[in-house]
Design an enzyme around this catalytic site. Structure first.
Site, PDB file in Angstrom:
ATOM      1  N   SER A 162      -6.958  -1.310  -0.295  1.00 13.68           N
ATOM      2  CA  SER A 162      -6.379  -0.248   0.527  1.00 13.68           C
ATOM      3  C   SER A 162      -5.737   0.871  -0.278  1.00 13.68           C
ATOM      4  O   SER A 162      -5.423   1.929   0.280  1.00 13.68           O
ATOM      5  CB  SER A 162      -5.354  -0.842   1.500  1.00 13.68           C
ATOM      6  OG  SER A 162      -4.417  -1.663   0.822  1.00 13.68           O
TER       7      SER A 162
ATOM      8  N   HIS B 208       2.083   0.719   0.867  1.00 12.75           N
ATOM      9  CA  HIS B 208       1.319   1.855   0.343  1.00 12.75           C
ATOM     10  C   HIS B 208       2.170   3.113   0.189  1.00 12.75           C
ATOM     11  O   HIS B 208       3.007   3.410   1.047  1.00 12.75           O
ATOM     12  CB  HIS B 208       0.152   2.162   1.285  1.00 12.75           C
ATOM     13  CG  HIS B 208      -0.694   0.970   1.585  1.00 12.75           C
ATOM     14  ND1 HIS B 208      -0.524   0.225   2.733  1.00 12.75           N
ATOM     15  CD2 HIS B 208      -1.700   0.394   0.881  1.00 12.75           C
ATOM     16  CE1 HIS B 208      -1.398  -0.769   2.731  1.00 12.75           C
ATOM     17  NE2 HIS B 208      -2.123  -0.691   1.614  1.00 12.75           N
TER      18      HIS B 208
ATOM     19  N   ASP C  88       4.290   2.783   4.230  1.00 11.05           N
ATOM     20  CA  ASP C  88       4.540   1.561   4.972  1.00 11.05           C
ATOM     21  C   ASP C  88       5.031   0.500   4.000  1.00 11.05           C
ATOM     22  O   ASP C  88       5.510   0.831   2.918  1.00 11.05           O
ATOM     23  CB  ASP C  88       3.286   1.121   5.761  1.00 11.05           C
ATOM     24  CG  ASP C  88       2.071   0.894   4.857  1.00 11.05           C
ATOM     25  OD1 ASP C  88       2.251   0.780   3.626  1.00 11.05           O
ATOM     26  OD2 ASP C  88       0.943   0.832   5.387  1.00 11.05           O
TER      27      ASP C  88
END
Length: 440
Positions: free
Chosen positions: A139, A417, A414
Protein backbone atom coordinates in the site's frame (compact mmCIF):
# COMPACT_ATOMS: atom_id res chain seq x y z
CA UNK A 1 0.40 6.31 -25.29
CA UNK A 2 -0.66 9.24 -27.41
CA UNK A 3 -0.11 12.93 -27.17
CA UNK A 4 -2.07 14.91 -24.61
CA UNK A 5 -5.55 15.68 -25.86
CA UNK A 6 -5.61 12.81 -28.35
CA UNK A 7 -7.67 9.64 -28.05
CA UNK A 8 -6.12 6.61 -26.37
CA UNK A 9 -4.71 3.95 -28.67
CA UNK A 10 -7.30 1.19 -29.17
CA UNK A 11 -8.27 -1.35 -31.81
CA UNK A 12 -10.65 0.01 -34.41
CA UNK A 13 -8.83 3.32 -34.64
CA UNK A 14 -7.21 5.08 -37.60
CA UNK A 15 -3.72 6.43 -36.87
CA UNK A 16 -1.78 8.84 -39.05
CA UNK A 17 1.94 8.10 -39.20
CA UNK A 18 4.87 9.79 -40.85
CA UNK A 19 5.94 6.68 -42.75
CA UNK A 20 4.16 3.92 -44.60
CA UNK A 21 4.97 0.24 -45.06
CA UNK A 22 3.87 -1.97 -42.22
CA UNK A 23 1.88 -5.17 -42.64
CA UNK A 24 0.47 -7.27 -39.86
CA UNK A 25 0.18 -11.01 -40.48
CA UNK A 26 -1.65 -13.42 -38.16
CA UNK A 27 -0.76 -17.05 -37.70
CA UNK A 28 -2.80 -18.28 -40.63
CA UNK A 29 -3.98 -16.71 -43.86
CA UNK A 30 -7.18 -14.74 -44.24
CA UNK A 31 -8.87 -12.67 -46.86
CA UNK A 32 -9.22 -8.94 -46.75
CA UNK A 33 -11.55 -6.36 -48.20
CA UNK A 34 -10.99 -2.76 -49.20
CA UNK A 35 -13.91 -0.39 -48.94
CA UNK A 36 -15.02 1.55 -51.99
CA UNK A 37 -13.26 4.69 -50.83
CA UNK A 38 -10.02 2.78 -50.17
CA UNK A 39 -9.91 3.74 -46.51
CA UNK A 40 -10.54 0.44 -44.66
CA UNK A 41 -8.96 -2.99 -44.72
CA UNK A 42 -10.46 -5.78 -42.64
CA UNK A 43 -10.86 -9.56 -42.47
CA UNK A 44 -13.25 -11.12 -44.94
CA UNK A 45 -15.39 -12.61 -42.16
CA UNK A 46 -15.88 -12.33 -38.42
CA UNK A 47 -13.48 -15.24 -37.91
CA UNK A 48 -10.73 -13.87 -40.10
CA UNK A 49 -7.59 -12.54 -38.46
CA UNK A 50 -7.21 -8.88 -37.76
CA UNK A 51 -4.95 -6.81 -39.98
CA UNK A 52 -3.14 -3.54 -39.68
CA UNK A 53 -2.43 -2.09 -43.11
CA UNK A 54 -1.41 1.30 -44.47
CA UNK A 55 -3.92 2.88 -46.85
CA UNK A 56 -3.57 6.49 -47.94
CA UNK A 57 -1.43 7.27 -44.91
CA UNK A 58 -3.84 5.71 -42.37
CA UNK A 59 -3.59 2.51 -40.34
CA UNK A 60 -6.69 0.43 -39.67
CA UNK A 61 -7.22 -2.48 -37.29
CA UNK A 62 -10.32 -4.65 -37.26
CA UNK A 63 -11.14 -8.34 -36.94
CA UNK A 64 -11.20 -11.25 -34.51
CA UNK A 65 -8.84 -13.96 -33.40
CA UNK A 66 -9.31 -16.55 -30.60
CA UNK A 67 -7.22 -15.87 -27.52
CA UNK A 68 -5.67 -19.36 -27.48
CA UNK A 69 -4.09 -18.58 -30.86
CA UNK A 70 -2.31 -15.56 -29.44
CA UNK A 71 0.07 -17.49 -27.21
CA UNK A 72 0.09 -20.70 -25.20
CA UNK A 73 -1.46 -20.49 -21.78
CA UNK A 74 -3.10 -17.11 -22.21
CA UNK A 75 -5.84 -16.22 -19.74
CA UNK A 76 -9.32 -14.76 -20.29
CA UNK A 77 -8.38 -11.54 -18.56
CA UNK A 78 -5.81 -10.94 -21.29
CA UNK A 79 -8.57 -10.20 -23.81
CA UNK A 80 -8.15 -6.49 -23.28
CA UNK A 81 -4.48 -6.68 -24.22
CA UNK A 82 -5.39 -6.30 -27.90
CA UNK A 83 -4.88 -2.54 -27.70
CA UNK A 84 -1.42 -3.10 -26.27
CA UNK A 85 -0.46 -5.48 -29.06
CA UNK A 86 -1.60 -2.94 -31.60
CA UNK A 87 0.50 -0.30 -29.91
CA UNK A 88 3.54 -2.59 -29.95
CA UNK A 89 3.15 -3.15 -33.70
CA UNK A 90 3.06 0.57 -34.40
CA UNK A 91 5.91 1.24 -31.98
CA UNK A 92 8.08 -1.51 -33.49
CA UNK A 93 7.54 -0.03 -36.92
CA UNK A 94 8.48 3.48 -35.82
CA UNK A 95 11.58 2.11 -34.07
CA UNK A 96 12.70 0.31 -37.24
CA UNK A 97 11.93 -3.22 -36.02
CA UNK A 98 10.82 -5.72 -38.66
CA UNK A 99 7.33 -7.11 -38.95
CA UNK A 100 6.07 -9.01 -35.92
CA UNK A 101 3.35 -11.66 -36.01
CA UNK A 102 0.36 -10.79 -33.83
CA UNK A 103 -3.34 -11.53 -33.70
CA UNK A 104 -6.09 -9.70 -31.89
CA UNK A 105 -9.55 -10.32 -30.45
CA UNK A 106 -12.42 -8.51 -32.14
CA UNK A 107 -12.32 -4.85 -31.09
CA UNK A 108 -15.24 -2.50 -30.64
CA UNK A 109 -15.95 -0.61 -33.87
CA UNK A 110 -14.63 2.92 -33.69
CA UNK A 111 -13.23 5.53 -36.03
CA UNK A 112 -11.05 8.05 -34.26
CA UNK A 113 -7.92 9.72 -35.58
CA UNK A 114 -4.90 10.46 -33.41
CA UNK A 115 -1.29 11.42 -33.99
CA UNK A 116 1.26 9.24 -32.29
CA UNK A 117 3.68 11.84 -31.03
CA UNK A 118 5.08 10.39 -27.82
CA UNK A 119 6.00 6.92 -26.68
CA UNK A 120 5.02 7.74 -23.11
CA UNK A 121 1.87 9.26 -21.79
CA UNK A 122 1.92 12.46 -19.77
CA UNK A 123 5.47 13.49 -20.52
CA UNK A 124 6.49 17.09 -20.13
CA UNK A 125 8.62 18.62 -22.89
CA UNK A 126 11.73 18.88 -20.71
CA UNK A 127 11.30 15.57 -18.87
CA UNK A 128 13.99 12.90 -18.91
CA UNK A 129 12.43 10.16 -21.04
CA UNK A 130 14.90 7.32 -20.73
CA UNK A 131 13.39 5.20 -18.01
CA UNK A 132 10.32 3.02 -17.83
CA UNK A 133 9.08 2.44 -14.28
CA UNK A 134 7.79 -0.84 -12.87
CA UNK A 135 6.44 -0.82 -9.33
CA UNK A 136 6.20 -3.71 -6.86
CA UNK A 137 5.15 -3.65 -3.25
CA UNK A 138 2.19 -2.95 -1.00
CA UNK A 139 0.00 0.00 0.00
CA UNK A 140 2.98 2.38 0.10
CA UNK A 141 2.96 2.23 -3.71
CA UNK A 142 -0.42 0.79 -4.80
CA UNK A 143 -2.36 3.03 -7.20
CA UNK A 144 -5.48 0.90 -7.69
CA UNK A 145 -4.66 -2.80 -7.68
CA UNK A 146 -6.87 -3.66 -4.71
CA UNK A 147 -10.27 -4.51 -6.25
CA UNK A 148 -13.10 -2.11 -5.56
CA UNK A 149 -15.75 -3.75 -3.39
CA UNK A 150 -18.11 -2.88 -0.55
CA UNK A 151 -16.37 -0.58 1.90
CA UNK A 152 -14.11 -2.41 4.33
CA UNK A 153 -10.68 -2.06 5.84
CA UNK A 154 -9.29 -3.75 2.74
CA UNK A 155 -11.10 -1.67 0.11
CA UNK A 156 -11.19 1.63 2.02
CA UNK A 157 -8.80 3.34 -0.43
CA UNK A 158 -11.64 3.42 -2.98
CA UNK A 159 -13.84 5.50 -0.66
CA UNK A 160 -13.92 8.95 0.88
CA UNK A 161 -11.97 10.42 2.62
CA UNK A 162 -9.16 8.73 0.68
CA UNK A 163 -8.09 10.89 -2.24
CA UNK A 164 -9.75 13.97 -0.73
CA UNK A 165 -6.64 16.13 -1.32
CA UNK A 166 -5.80 14.69 -4.72
CA UNK A 167 -6.47 17.63 -7.02
CA UNK A 168 -4.89 15.75 -9.94
CA UNK A 169 -7.79 13.30 -9.76
CA UNK A 170 -10.60 15.76 -8.90
CA UNK A 171 -10.24 14.98 -5.18
CA UNK A 172 -11.68 11.50 -5.71
CA UNK A 173 -10.40 8.19 -4.32
CA UNK A 174 -8.31 6.22 -6.80
CA UNK A 175 -7.31 3.18 -4.76
CA UNK A 176 -4.32 4.98 -3.25
CA UNK A 177 -3.86 4.55 0.50
CA UNK A 178 -3.55 8.24 1.27
CA UNK A 179 -5.39 11.50 0.84
CA UNK A 180 -3.54 11.95 -2.45
CA UNK A 181 -0.35 10.81 -4.13
CA UNK A 182 1.76 7.94 -2.76
CA UNK A 183 5.43 6.99 -3.00
CA UNK A 184 5.29 5.52 -6.51
CA UNK A 185 3.78 8.77 -7.81
CA UNK A 186 6.66 10.81 -6.46
CA UNK A 187 9.24 8.41 -7.91
CA UNK A 188 7.49 8.85 -11.26
CA UNK A 189 7.66 12.64 -10.86
CA UNK A 190 11.42 12.37 -10.35
CA UNK A 191 11.52 10.54 -13.71
CA UNK A 192 9.65 13.43 -15.34
CA UNK A 193 6.16 11.95 -15.24
CA UNK A 194 2.93 13.28 -13.75
CA UNK A 195 2.16 10.19 -11.67
CA UNK A 196 2.84 6.47 -11.27
CA UNK A 197 2.27 4.27 -14.30
CA UNK A 198 -1.21 2.72 -14.20
CA UNK A 199 -2.17 -0.15 -11.93
CA UNK A 200 -1.86 -3.56 -13.59
CA UNK A 201 -5.42 -4.45 -12.58
CA UNK A 202 -6.75 -1.58 -14.68
CA UNK A 203 -4.87 -2.36 -17.89
CA UNK A 204 -7.97 -3.91 -19.47
CA UNK A 205 -9.72 -0.58 -19.00
CA UNK A 206 -6.87 1.82 -19.70
CA UNK A 207 -4.50 -0.21 -21.84
CA UNK A 208 -0.78 -0.39 -21.15
CA UNK A 209 1.25 2.76 -20.76
CA UNK A 210 4.64 2.24 -22.44
CA UNK A 211 6.14 4.21 -19.56
CA UNK A 212 5.57 1.21 -17.26
CA UNK A 213 3.16 -0.55 -14.96
CA UNK A 214 2.34 -0.72 -11.25
CA UNK A 215 2.00 -4.20 -9.71
CA UNK A 216 1.95 -3.14 -6.03
CA UNK A 217 -1.10 -4.28 -4.06
CA UNK A 218 -2.29 -3.02 -0.70
CA UNK A 219 -2.12 -5.88 1.81
CA UNK A 220 0.77 -7.60 0.04
CA UNK A 221 3.99 -8.66 1.66
CA UNK A 222 7.42 -9.60 0.44
CA UNK A 223 7.24 -12.90 2.29
CA UNK A 224 4.00 -12.96 4.27
CA UNK A 225 0.49 -11.78 3.44
CA UNK A 226 -2.51 -11.47 5.70
CA UNK A 227 -5.12 -12.05 3.01
CA UNK A 228 -5.40 -12.87 -0.68
CA UNK A 229 -2.82 -10.40 -1.90
CA UNK A 230 0.17 -11.34 -4.03
CA UNK A 231 3.62 -11.65 -2.53
CA UNK A 232 6.58 -9.95 -4.21
CA UNK A 233 7.36 -13.20 -6.01
CA UNK A 234 3.83 -13.45 -7.37
CA UNK A 235 3.89 -9.84 -8.55
CA UNK A 236 7.13 -10.53 -10.40
CA UNK A 237 5.61 -13.71 -11.88
CA UNK A 238 2.86 -11.59 -13.42
CA UNK A 239 5.39 -9.07 -14.72
CA UNK A 240 7.42 -11.89 -16.27
CA UNK A 241 4.36 -13.31 -18.06
CA UNK A 242 3.48 -9.93 -19.54
CA UNK A 243 7.04 -9.50 -20.80
CA UNK A 244 7.10 -13.00 -22.27
CA UNK A 245 3.78 -12.43 -24.04
CA UNK A 246 4.84 -9.10 -25.48
CA UNK A 247 2.32 -7.06 -23.50
CA UNK A 248 5.27 -5.30 -21.89
CA UNK A 249 8.16 -4.55 -24.23
CA UNK A 250 10.86 -7.17 -23.65
CA UNK A 251 13.55 -4.50 -24.07
CA UNK A 252 13.99 -3.49 -20.42
CA UNK A 253 17.46 -1.98 -20.55
CA UNK A 254 16.05 1.52 -19.98
CA UNK A 255 13.91 0.61 -17.01
CA UNK A 256 13.88 1.06 -13.27
CA UNK A 257 11.93 -0.92 -10.68
CA UNK A 258 10.66 0.32 -7.32
CA UNK A 259 10.32 -2.34 -4.62
CA UNK A 260 8.29 -0.64 -1.89
CA UNK A 261 7.18 -2.67 1.12
CA UNK A 262 6.06 -1.09 4.38
CA UNK A 263 6.61 -4.14 6.59
CA UNK A 264 3.01 -4.03 7.80
CA UNK A 265 2.22 -7.59 6.80
CA UNK A 266 5.59 -9.32 6.81
CA UNK A 267 6.07 -8.46 10.49
CA UNK A 268 2.44 -8.48 11.62
CA UNK A 269 2.77 -11.71 13.61
CA UNK A 270 6.38 -11.60 14.71
CA UNK A 271 7.01 -12.43 18.39
CA UNK A 272 8.29 -9.10 19.68
CA UNK A 273 9.57 -10.69 22.90
CA UNK A 274 11.90 -13.02 21.00
CA UNK A 275 14.94 -11.51 19.33
CA UNK A 276 15.63 -14.86 17.68
CA UNK A 277 12.15 -14.81 16.12
CA UNK A 278 12.66 -11.25 14.87
CA UNK A 279 15.99 -12.24 13.29
CA UNK A 280 14.52 -15.35 11.66
CA UNK A 281 11.60 -13.45 10.14
CA UNK A 282 13.82 -10.57 9.01
CA UNK A 283 16.20 -12.95 7.25
CA UNK A 284 13.31 -14.58 5.39
CA UNK A 285 11.84 -11.22 4.37
CA UNK A 286 15.16 -9.76 3.23
CA UNK A 287 16.15 -12.94 1.38
CA UNK A 288 12.82 -12.81 -0.46
CA UNK A 289 13.36 -9.16 -1.43
CA UNK A 290 16.91 -9.91 -2.60
CA UNK A 291 15.70 -12.88 -4.65
CA UNK A 292 13.03 -10.66 -6.22
CA UNK A 293 15.60 -8.03 -7.15
CA UNK A 294 17.79 -10.74 -8.72
CA UNK A 295 14.84 -11.94 -10.81
CA UNK A 296 14.04 -8.43 -12.01
CA UNK A 297 17.62 -7.89 -13.08
CA UNK A 298 17.75 -11.28 -14.80
CA UNK A 299 14.71 -10.18 -16.81
CA UNK A 300 16.67 -7.12 -17.92
CA UNK A 301 15.58 -4.37 -15.52
CA UNK A 302 18.54 -2.03 -15.41
CA UNK A 303 18.18 -0.28 -12.05
CA UNK A 304 16.26 -1.14 -8.86
CA UNK A 305 15.16 1.11 -6.01
CA UNK A 306 14.46 -0.75 -2.76
CA UNK A 307 12.84 0.73 0.33
CA UNK A 308 14.45 0.27 3.68
CA UNK A 309 11.93 -0.35 6.45
CA UNK A 310 10.59 2.86 8.03
CA UNK A 311 10.40 3.15 11.84
CA UNK A 312 7.46 0.83 12.53
CA UNK A 313 7.07 2.06 16.10
CA UNK A 314 6.42 5.63 14.94
CA UNK A 315 3.28 4.72 13.04
CA UNK A 316 0.08 5.89 14.68
CA UNK A 317 -0.99 2.25 15.04
CA UNK A 318 1.78 1.93 17.64
CA UNK A 319 2.38 5.51 18.80
CA UNK A 320 -1.23 5.79 20.03
CA UNK A 321 -0.06 3.67 23.00
CA UNK A 322 1.98 6.79 23.90
CA UNK A 323 -0.98 9.12 23.20
CA UNK A 324 0.55 10.02 19.84
CA UNK A 325 3.52 11.70 21.48
CA UNK A 326 6.40 9.31 20.79
CA UNK A 327 7.38 6.18 18.92
CA UNK A 328 6.81 2.75 20.43
CA UNK A 329 10.33 1.45 21.03
CA UNK A 330 10.00 -2.35 20.76
CA UNK A 331 8.83 -2.16 17.14
CA UNK A 332 11.97 -0.34 16.13
CA UNK A 333 14.04 -3.45 16.90
CA UNK A 334 12.34 -5.01 13.88
CA UNK A 335 13.24 -1.99 11.76
CA UNK A 336 16.90 -2.11 12.83
CA UNK A 337 17.33 -5.83 12.22
CA UNK A 338 15.56 -5.73 8.84
CA UNK A 339 17.60 -2.79 7.59
CA UNK A 340 20.86 -4.30 8.80
CA UNK A 341 20.28 -7.47 6.77
CA UNK A 342 18.98 -5.49 3.80
CA UNK A 343 22.17 -3.45 3.66
CA UNK A 344 24.27 -6.62 3.92
CA UNK A 345 22.37 -8.21 1.03
CA UNK A 346 21.88 -5.29 -1.36
CA UNK A 347 23.93 -2.35 -0.17
CA UNK A 348 27.06 -2.89 -2.28
CA UNK A 349 25.60 -2.91 -5.79
CA UNK A 350 25.96 -0.25 -8.47
CA UNK A 351 22.58 -1.23 -9.91
CA UNK A 352 20.59 -1.12 -6.64
CA UNK A 353 19.81 1.93 -4.55
CA UNK A 354 18.47 1.48 -1.02
CA UNK A 355 15.99 4.25 -0.17
CA UNK A 356 16.67 5.06 3.47
CA UNK A 357 13.10 5.68 4.63
CA UNK A 358 14.06 4.96 8.22
CA UNK A 359 16.47 7.87 8.54
CA UNK A 360 14.22 10.29 6.68
CA UNK A 361 11.05 9.36 8.59
CA UNK A 362 12.86 9.77 11.89
CA UNK A 363 14.32 13.11 10.83
CA UNK A 364 10.84 14.37 9.95
CA UNK A 365 8.89 12.82 12.81
CA UNK A 366 11.24 12.74 15.77
CA UNK A 367 13.55 15.72 15.29
CA UNK A 368 12.20 18.50 17.46
CA UNK A 369 11.97 21.98 15.99
CA UNK A 370 12.88 20.99 12.42
CA UNK A 371 9.80 19.05 11.29
CA UNK A 372 7.54 20.80 8.77
CA UNK A 373 4.54 19.00 10.29
CA UNK A 374 2.48 20.21 13.21
CA UNK A 375 1.14 16.70 13.78
CA UNK A 376 3.93 14.15 13.56
CA UNK A 377 2.38 11.11 15.25
CA UNK A 378 -1.37 11.79 15.18
CA UNK A 379 -3.08 10.56 12.01
CA UNK A 380 -5.14 13.05 10.07
CA UNK A 381 -7.88 10.45 9.64
CA UNK A 382 -8.43 8.80 13.02
CA UNK A 383 -10.89 5.99 13.69
CA UNK A 384 -13.08 6.16 16.80
CA UNK A 385 -12.58 2.40 17.15
CA UNK A 386 -8.99 1.44 18.08
CA UNK A 387 -9.25 -1.52 15.70
CA UNK A 388 -11.35 0.32 13.11
CA UNK A 389 -10.21 2.11 9.98
CA UNK A 390 -10.27 5.49 8.32
CA UNK A 391 -13.56 5.89 6.46
CA UNK A 392 -15.48 3.41 8.59
CA UNK A 393 -19.24 3.85 9.00
CA UNK A 394 -21.72 2.06 11.24
CA UNK A 395 -24.82 0.22 10.07
CA UNK A 396 -26.76 3.48 9.94
CA UNK A 397 -24.14 5.16 7.76
CA UNK A 398 -22.82 7.35 10.57
CA UNK A 399 -19.10 8.06 10.30
CA UNK A 400 -16.84 6.39 12.84
CA UNK A 401 -13.80 8.52 12.19
CA UNK A 402 -12.60 12.11 12.19
CA UNK A 403 -10.56 13.97 9.56
CA UNK A 404 -8.23 16.85 10.35
CA UNK A 405 -8.99 20.24 8.80
CA UNK A 406 -5.53 20.75 7.26
CA UNK A 407 -4.06 17.43 6.06
CA UNK A 408 -0.82 19.08 4.94
CA UNK A 409 0.00 19.71 8.61
CA UNK A 410 -0.04 15.97 9.37
CA UNK A 411 2.71 13.53 8.40
CA UNK A 412 0.46 10.49 8.70
CA UNK A 413 -2.86 10.10 6.94
CA UNK A 414 -4.16 7.00 8.72
CA UNK A 415 -2.70 4.47 11.14
CA UNK A 416 -0.10 3.25 8.65
CA UNK A 417 0.39 5.59 5.69
CA UNK A 418 1.80 9.09 5.18
CA UNK A 419 -0.30 11.91 3.81
CA UNK A 420 0.42 13.22 0.33
CA UNK A 421 2.38 16.02 2.01
CA UNK A 422 4.24 13.43 4.08
CA UNK A 423 5.30 11.47 1.02
CA UNK A 424 6.28 14.67 -0.74
CA UNK A 425 8.56 15.64 2.16
CA UNK A 426 10.16 12.19 2.19
CA UNK A 427 10.72 11.97 -1.54
CA UNK A 428 12.11 15.49 -1.78
CA UNK A 429 15.01 14.25 0.34
CA UNK A 430 15.46 11.23 -1.92
CA UNK A 431 15.20 13.09 -5.21
CA UNK A 432 18.88 13.94 -5.61
CA UNK A 433 20.15 10.47 -4.60
CA UNK A 434 17.73 8.89 -7.10
CA UNK A 435 18.70 11.31 -9.87
CA UNK A 436 22.37 10.69 -9.21
CA UNK A 437 21.85 6.92 -9.21
CA UNK A 438 19.97 7.08 -12.53
CA UNK A 439 22.23 9.77 -14.01
CA UNK A 440 19.33 12.10 -14.86
Amino acid sequence: MVASGAASIAPGTVYFLDNSSLSFKPKSGGGRMTSSDGSIVTGSSARDPARVTEIQGAWWIHGHWPMDDMWPGSRPEDDADCKTLFYNIIHDYKEGTHERTRSLPKPPFAHTSAHIESRRQGASDDADQRYKLFVFGDSFADTGNVPMSDKSGTSRAWYYPYGSSDYDHDKKPTGRFSNGMVQSDFVAKILGRDESPPAERLRGQNGVDPFGMNFAVGGAGAYEVSREAPTLGEQIDKFMRLVRHGIIDEDLKDSVALVAFSGSHDYARVNMSSYADIVAVAKNVVDTIADGVDRLQELGVQKVLVNSLPPLGCRPWWSRSNNYTACYGPQDVVTSVHNMYLKQKLGESDTILLLDLNTIFIKIIVSHGSSPFKHRFTPCCDSFDPVGYCGQEDEDGDVQYSVCSVPDQSFYWDYMHPTQAGWKAVMEQLEEPIKGFLDI
